[in-house]
Design a protein around this motif. Structure first.
Motif, PDB file in Angstrom:
ATOM      1  N   ASP A   1      -5.942  11.204   8.016  1.00  0.00           N
ATOM      2  CA  ASP A   1      -6.639  12.461   7.731  1.00  0.00           C
ATOM      3  C   ASP A   1      -8.089  12.430   8.209  1.00  0.00           C
ATOM      4  N   ARG A   2      -8.662  11.220   8.314  1.00  0.00           N
ATOM      5  CA  ARG A   2     -10.009  11.064   8.854  1.00  0.00           C
ATOM      6  C   ARG A   2      -9.987  11.018  10.386  1.00  0.00           C
ATOM      7  N   LYS A   3      -8.790  11.244  10.956  1.00  0.00           N
ATOM      8  CA  LYS A   3      -8.583  11.187  12.414  1.00  0.00           C
ATOM      9  C   LYS A   3      -8.920   9.807  12.968  1.00  0.00           C
ATOM     10  N   LEU A   4      -8.501   8.793  12.220  1.00  0.00           N
ATOM     11  CA  LEU A   4      -8.691   7.399  12.605  1.00  0.00           C
ATOM     12  C   LEU A   4      -7.337   6.725  12.757  1.00  0.00           C
TER      13      LEU A   4
ATOM     14  N   TYR B   1       0.839  -1.197   0.000  1.00  0.00           N
ATOM     15  CA  TYR B   1       0.000   0.000   0.000  1.00  0.00           C
ATOM     16  C   TYR B   1       0.878   1.254   0.000  1.00  0.00           C
ATOM     17  N   PRO B   2       0.558   2.224  -0.838  1.00  0.00           N
ATOM     18  CA  PRO B   2       1.373   3.451  -0.904  1.00  0.00           C
ATOM     19  C   PRO B   2       1.116   4.349   0.295  1.00  0.00           C
ATOM     20  N   PRO B   3       2.008   5.313   0.559  1.00  0.00           N
ATOM     21  CA  PRO B   3       1.828   6.210   1.710  1.00  0.00           C
ATOM     22  C   PRO B   3       0.473   6.902   1.737  1.00  0.00           C
ATOM     23  N   VAL B   4      -0.078   7.245   0.575  1.00  0.00           N
ATOM     24  CA  VAL B   4      -1.367   7.945   0.547  1.00  0.00           C
ATOM     25  C   VAL B   4      -2.478   7.093   1.157  1.00  0.00           C
ATOM     26  N   PHE B   5      -2.366   5.782   1.053  1.00  0.00           N
ATOM     27  CA  PHE B   5      -3.366   4.861   1.603  1.00  0.00           C
ATOM     28  C   PHE B   5      -3.492   5.062   3.117  1.00  0.00           C
ATOM     29  N   TYR B   6      -2.348   5.174   3.784  1.00  0.00           N
ATOM     30  CA  TYR B   6      -2.341   5.349   5.237  1.00  0.00           C
ATOM     31  C   TYR B   6      -2.635   6.793   5.632  1.00  0.00           C
ATOM     32  N   ARG B   7      -2.153   7.727   4.826  1.00  0.00           N
ATOM     33  CA  ARG B   7      -2.378   9.135   5.150  1.00  0.00           C
ATOM     34  C   ARG B   7      -3.866   9.481   5.115  1.00  0.00           C
TER      35      ARG B   7
ATOM     36  N   ASP C   1      -7.427  -4.574  14.490  1.00  0.00           N
ATOM     37  CA  ASP C   1      -7.367  -4.876  13.061  1.00  0.00           C
ATOM     38  C   ASP C   1      -7.734  -6.342  12.846  1.00  0.00           C
ATOM     39  N   LEU C   2      -8.878  -6.585  12.212  1.00  0.00           N
ATOM     40  CA  LEU C   2      -9.332  -7.944  11.929  1.00  0.00           C
ATOM     41  C   LEU C   2      -8.751  -8.420  10.599  1.00  0.00           C
ATOM     42  N   GLY C   3      -8.486  -9.728  10.507  1.00  0.00           N
ATOM     43  CA  GLY C   3      -7.857 -10.256   9.296  1.00  0.00           C
ATOM     44  C   GLY C   3      -6.532  -9.576   9.048  1.00  0.00           C
ATOM     45  N   THR C   4      -5.765  -9.393  10.113  1.00  0.00           N
ATOM     46  CA  THR C   4      -4.562  -8.561  10.044  1.00  0.00           C
ATOM     47  C   THR C   4      -3.467  -9.155   9.177  1.00  0.00           C
ATOM     48  N   GLY C   5      -3.542 -10.459   8.869  1.00  0.00           N
ATOM     49  CA  GLY C   5      -2.491 -11.076   8.052  1.00  0.00           C
ATOM     50  C   GLY C   5      -1.155 -10.986   8.749  1.00  0.00           C
ATOM     51  N   THR C   6      -0.173 -10.407   8.084  1.00  0.00           N
ATOM     52  CA  THR C   6       1.159 -10.237   8.674  1.00  0.00           C
ATOM     53  C   THR C   6       1.298  -8.893   9.379  1.00  0.00           C
ATOM     54  N   GLY C   7       0.172  -8.286   9.702  1.00  0.00           N
ATOM     55  CA  GLY C   7       0.202  -7.029  10.442  1.00  0.00           C
ATOM     56  C   GLY C   7       0.533  -5.818   9.591  1.00  0.00           C
ATOM     57  N   VAL C   8       0.202  -5.872   8.304  1.00  0.00           N
ATOM     58  CA  VAL C   8       0.563  -4.782   7.391  1.00  0.00           C
ATOM     59  C   VAL C   8      -0.027  -3.449   7.853  1.00  0.00           C
ATOM     60  N   LEU C   9      -1.317  -3.427   8.170  1.00  0.00           N
ATOM     61  CA  LEU C   9      -1.947  -2.162   8.554  1.00  0.00           C
ATOM     62  C   LEU C   9      -1.417  -1.640   9.891  1.00  0.00           C
TER      63      LEU C   9
ATOM     64  N   MET D   1       0.729   1.879  10.173  1.00  0.00           N
ATOM     65  CA  MET D   1       0.040   2.982  10.849  1.00  0.00           C
ATOM     66  C   MET D   1       0.618   3.247  12.242  1.00  0.00           C
ATOM     67  N   TYR D   2       1.564   2.451  12.667  1.00  0.00           N
ATOM     68  CA  TYR D   2       2.057   2.501  14.037  1.00  0.00           C
ATOM     69  C   TYR D   2       2.583   3.881  14.419  1.00  0.00           C
ATOM     70  N   HIS D   3       3.271   4.548  13.487  1.00  0.00           N
ATOM     71  CA  HIS D   3       3.892   5.835  13.799  1.00  0.00           C
ATOM     72  C   HIS D   3       2.869   6.948  14.015  1.00  0.00           C
ATOM     73  N   PHE D   4       1.582   6.691  13.685  1.00  0.00           N
ATOM     74  CA  PHE D   4       0.543   7.684  13.965  1.00  0.00           C
ATOM     75  C   PHE D   4       0.112   7.659  15.437  1.00  0.00           C
ATOM     76  N   GLY D   5       0.559   6.656  16.190  1.00  0.00           N
ATOM     77  CA  GLY D   5       0.443   6.713  17.631  1.00  0.00           C
ATOM     78  C   GLY D   5      -0.651   5.914  18.298  1.00  0.00           C
ATOM     79  N   ALA D   6      -1.497   5.203  17.538  1.00  0.00           N
ATOM     80  CA  ALA D   6      -2.563   4.418  18.151  1.00  0.00           C
ATOM     81  C   ALA D   6      -1.993   3.180  18.849  1.00  0.00           C
ATOM     82  N   HIS D   7      -2.784   2.609  19.752  1.00  0.00           N
ATOM     83  CA  HIS D   7      -2.463   1.341  20.415  1.00  0.00           C
ATOM     84  C   HIS D   7      -3.171   0.233  19.649  1.00  0.00           C
TER      85      HIS D   7
END
Length: 265
Positions: free
Chosen positions: A40-43, A30-36, A52-60, A64-70
């Motif tokens: 931007d939706r404050k999510l 996924y490109p950076p815009v996908f995560y941005r 994250d359901l169906g997380t696979g190898t934890g891609v999402l 997204m980790y650097h945005f600060g969520a737990h």
């Protein structure tokens, strides 16, 4: 774990665990815009707890980790979760993972600000899971569905690669994607209301090796064919790529997101 659904691939069984190594190596595309656009939706940002359901190898979660969520991640495949733990550990990320079917994930009421499902929501038993998601989400919490797919009718490399998948896996139902909003069954709207959706096109960069790996890690090849069939497909696909593209190229994709608000009072 093997999955069989008569509405997917003509009922042919598939197991993401069989392709976990390739998934870990080649599906983080996924490109950076996908995560941005998510942030931007404050999510999935600082101060939020996210499942994250169906997380696979934890891609999402990893991206997204650097945005600060737990983050918490769950996936039905133990092999996928094993890869997720290795990759997250290598990056010193504190992400909690569990091997579990999405329908069996169980946390206390109002645990999460956001629940995400990327590339996987259609696999779930919606009648069973939707009330559980609503319960685990906080009031006004968000269910965020995400998707990205190549566009075979717009991109010749995607189209040629897709036809080769169908040669080896004729009942593969992942073919023929076109840009469209994410659709959900009516039962979702009993607990959630849509608040935002977006669909946009992106050109994702690949090399011959990484595009071959990404295609091999799809449901119609790595997750369902025999080792002999996979090897034959891979040889033919690499030969095809040598004939039609330079070493580095892009593949046209579209990405989509659907944000839904929890209606729980």
């Amino acid at each position: 774990m093997e999955i069989k659904n008569k509405t997917i691939d003509g009922g042919r069984p598939f197991d993401w665990g069989r392709t976990s190594a390739d998934y870990a190596k080649y599906r983080d595309i996924y490109p950076p815009v996908f995560y941005r656009k998510i942030a931007d939706r404050k999510l999935c940002v600082e101060g939020q707890t996210v499942l994250d359901l169906g997380t696979g190898t934890g891609v999402l979660p990893r991206n997204m980790y650097h945005f600060g969520a737990h983050w918490f991640g769950a996936d039905i495949s133990e092999n996928q979760i094993a890869q997720a733990k290795v990759l997250s550990g290598q990056m010193n990320m504190r992400i909690q993972y569990q091997a579990s079917a999405a329908e069996d994930v169980d946390f206390p009421e109002e645990t999460f600000d956001v629940i995400t499902a990327c590339q996987c929501f259609w696999y779930f038993d919606h009648e069973r899971i939707v009330p559980r998601l609503s319960r685990m989400l906080k009031k006004d919490g968000r269910l965020l569905l995400l998707y990205m797919a190549w566009l075979p009718f717009e991109d010749p490399v995607a189209g040629a690669s897709e036809r080769l998948v169908l040669k080896y896996s004729p009942n593969w139902s992942g073919a023929g994607e076109t840009k469209k909003p994410i659709q959900v069954p009516d039962c979702v709207y009993e607990s959630f209301e849509p608040v935002y959706h977006e669909e946009y096109e992106v050109d994702a960069p690949f090399t011959r090796e990484t595009w071959n790996g990404r295609m091999k890690a799809c449901r119609g090849i790595g997750a369902s064919l025999s080792p002999e069939e996979i090897a034959a497909w891979e040889e033919e696909h690499l030969r095809l790529l040598t004939e039609i593209v330079p070493e580095e190229f892009t593949v046209r994709h579209y990405a989509a997101m659907l944000e839904l608000r929890n209606l729980k009072e």
